[in-house]
Design an enzyme around this catalytic site. Structure first.
Site, PDB file in Angstrom:
ATOM      1  CG  ASP A  68      -0.373 -12.803  -6.226  1.00  0.00           C
ATOM      2  OD1 ASP A  68      -0.721 -11.647  -5.926  1.00  0.00           O
ATOM      3  OD2 ASP A  68      -0.535 -13.775  -5.471  1.00  0.00           O
ATOM      4  CG  ASP A 102      -8.737  -4.812   2.810  1.00  0.00           C
ATOM      5  OD1 ASP A 102      -8.326  -4.069   1.902  1.00  0.00           O
ATOM      6  OD2 ASP A 102      -8.210  -5.911   3.080  1.00  0.00           O
ATOM      7  CG  ASP A 113      -4.891 -10.431  -7.561  1.00  0.00           C
ATOM      8  OD1 ASP A 113      -4.419 -11.476  -8.062  1.00  0.00           O
ATOM      9  OD2 ASP A 113      -5.034 -10.257  -6.341  1.00  0.00           O
TER      10      ASP A 113
END
Length: 440
Positions: A68, A144, A70
């Site tokens: 996907d 992260d 984002d």
């Protein structure tokens, strides 16, 4: 150089972000999905900036097709929603917008702040709430890993890099942004993600990223079970589950994730069984074939069920009752840590409970088993047991042939009935008929 080193260790933004042109990274806007391209275009037309962000950029740079796309923007959720016909604001901890275009859903997030003093934390440093909007530099800082903090601008085809993620990708290194201990305390699941991404992408964990994981592993006990279950599913269904399991053991993070997993792997048959299950799952995922989480968890826990069942049988319990009680015991242990849904546990019970029935190859019971809704999954489980040497290969071969045989061939394949059921049938046939009472 010293300033640059200090900023890198502390996770501070670079003095000047790098905007890398297409000529140096090779990523073109044509690689994006039509839905993601349209979302970015609409946001720009509305006066906002829009970037493809995170895993999609990382995967495209590695030559992997993303699952996907984002989008990150400086527009607030209430500003994004009116720009699209089908859009929904979701989320509690941080509000997002899901934009639906044809069959695709694009997740749009607003740049988030990265100030640790603003975020609400528990006594162990885990972030509970950080619903604060910020700048793009702050948004990059709170991500992260460096390879996940890359932004692709479809308008200019530039990659915006704040933390050296492009260089780390070239070196095949996975590195946490900022101080690893602090970042792991903020969100212990990052330790699981490090293992999963390292195995999936073939990246080596940076020494500073790897070193604290073993000592901070107990923090995983404070992760909500539902979230931990989702992360375990991602890890086990990544297509690289075998490599992930090896990494979990290597960094000392496997204990407590699947309780009693060490015991399973220490059993000779159990280790081979689990290894085969993970290898078959990886093969199916990489081939694009469907995978059942229930089947995989049933395989991971099967030898714990067997061990508990044997203990109960040694105490005098009948085999079927012992198996039922063993299922309850093992699933209760798992429920304390992993929020396995009832739907999955029900399927796991069916698969486990059908295994003794495969040993009966006579009479109508063989036909009833063949017609059971979960027969195919249970048979695949039997085939896995046969491949690991747990049951005779002849048993699996018989059921494989029985499935494909016609009606006459099946009758010929059935074994003669023996035991109490056969004797009871004979007694019933010999019993004399009772004469009907005569009318007076």
């Amino acid at each position: 150089m010293i300033k640059r080193f200090i900023r890198r260790v502390l996770g501070l933004p670079s003095e000047a972000m790098a905007r890398v042109p297409r000529a140096k990274h090779g990523l073109a806007r044509e690689a994006l999905s039509p839905a993601a391209s349209k979302v970015c275009a609409v946001l720009r037309e509305g006066g906002f900036c829009a970037y493809i962000v995170g895993g999609a950029v990382r995967d495209l740079l590695l030559g992997i097709v993303p699952k996907d796309f984002d989008v990150a923007t400086d527009a607030r959720p209430e500003q994004v929603k009116p720009l699209f016909r089908r859009a929904l604001i979701i989320g509690r901890r941080f509000r997002l917008v899901h934009v639906v275009i044809a069959a695709d859903t694009v997740e749009v997030s607003t740049f988030r702040a990265a100030d640790p003093d603003i975020a609400e934390k528990d006594e162990h440093g885990r972030v509970l709430r950080d619903n604060v909007f910020g700048t793009q530099a702050e948004d990059a800082r709170r991500r992260d890993f460096t390879v996940n903090a890359l932004y692709f601008d479809p308008a200019t085809e530039e990659v915006v890099d704040f933390h050296g993620g492009l260089a780390d990708l070239k070196k095949r290194v996975l590195r946490v942004i900022g101080d690893p201990r602090t970042r792991y305390r903020e969100d212990p699941v990052r330790m699981l993600r490090a293992v999963r991404l390292g195995a999936k992408l073939g990246l080596t964990l940076d020494p500073a990223t790897r070193e604290p994981i073993h000592s901070l592993a107990p923090l995983m006990e404070r992760v909500p079970p539902a979230r931990l279950f989702d992360e375990m599913l991602k890890l086990l269904l990544s297509g690289h589950a075998s490599a992930c399991l090896r990494q979990l053991r290597a960094v000392g993070l496997h204990e407590g994730l699947l309780p009693l997993l060490d015991v399973i792997l220490e059993q000779p048959l159990g280790e081979r069984f689990v290894t085969l299950a993970l290898a078959q799952t990886d093969e199916r995922v990489l081939a694009g074939r469907p995978v059942s989480p229930a089947f995989l968890f049933a395989a991971l826990l099967w030898h714990e069920v067997l061990a508990a069942s044997r203990v109960r049988q040694s105490r005098g319990e009948r085999s079927i009752a012992a198996l039922e009680h063993a299922m309850d015991e093992v699933l209760e242990t798992q429920a304390a840590k992993l929020a396995i849904t009832r739907k999955l546990t029900a399927t796991m019970r069916e698969v486990w409970g059908m295994q003794p029935r495969f040993e009966v190859r006579s009479g109508q019971r063989a036909y009833r088993l063949l017609e059971a809704p979960r027969f195919r999954m249970a048979y695949d489980f039997l085939a896995l047991r046969a491949a690991s040497g747990e049951v005779p290969a002849e048993l699996e071969a018989w059921w494989r042939a029985f499935q494909s045989a016609d009606a006459d061939a099946r009758k010929a394949m059935l074994l003669p009935e023996t035991g109490p059921r056969k004797r009871r049938r004979r007694r019933r046939r010999k019993r004399p008929a009772v004469a009907a009472p005569q009318a007076v």
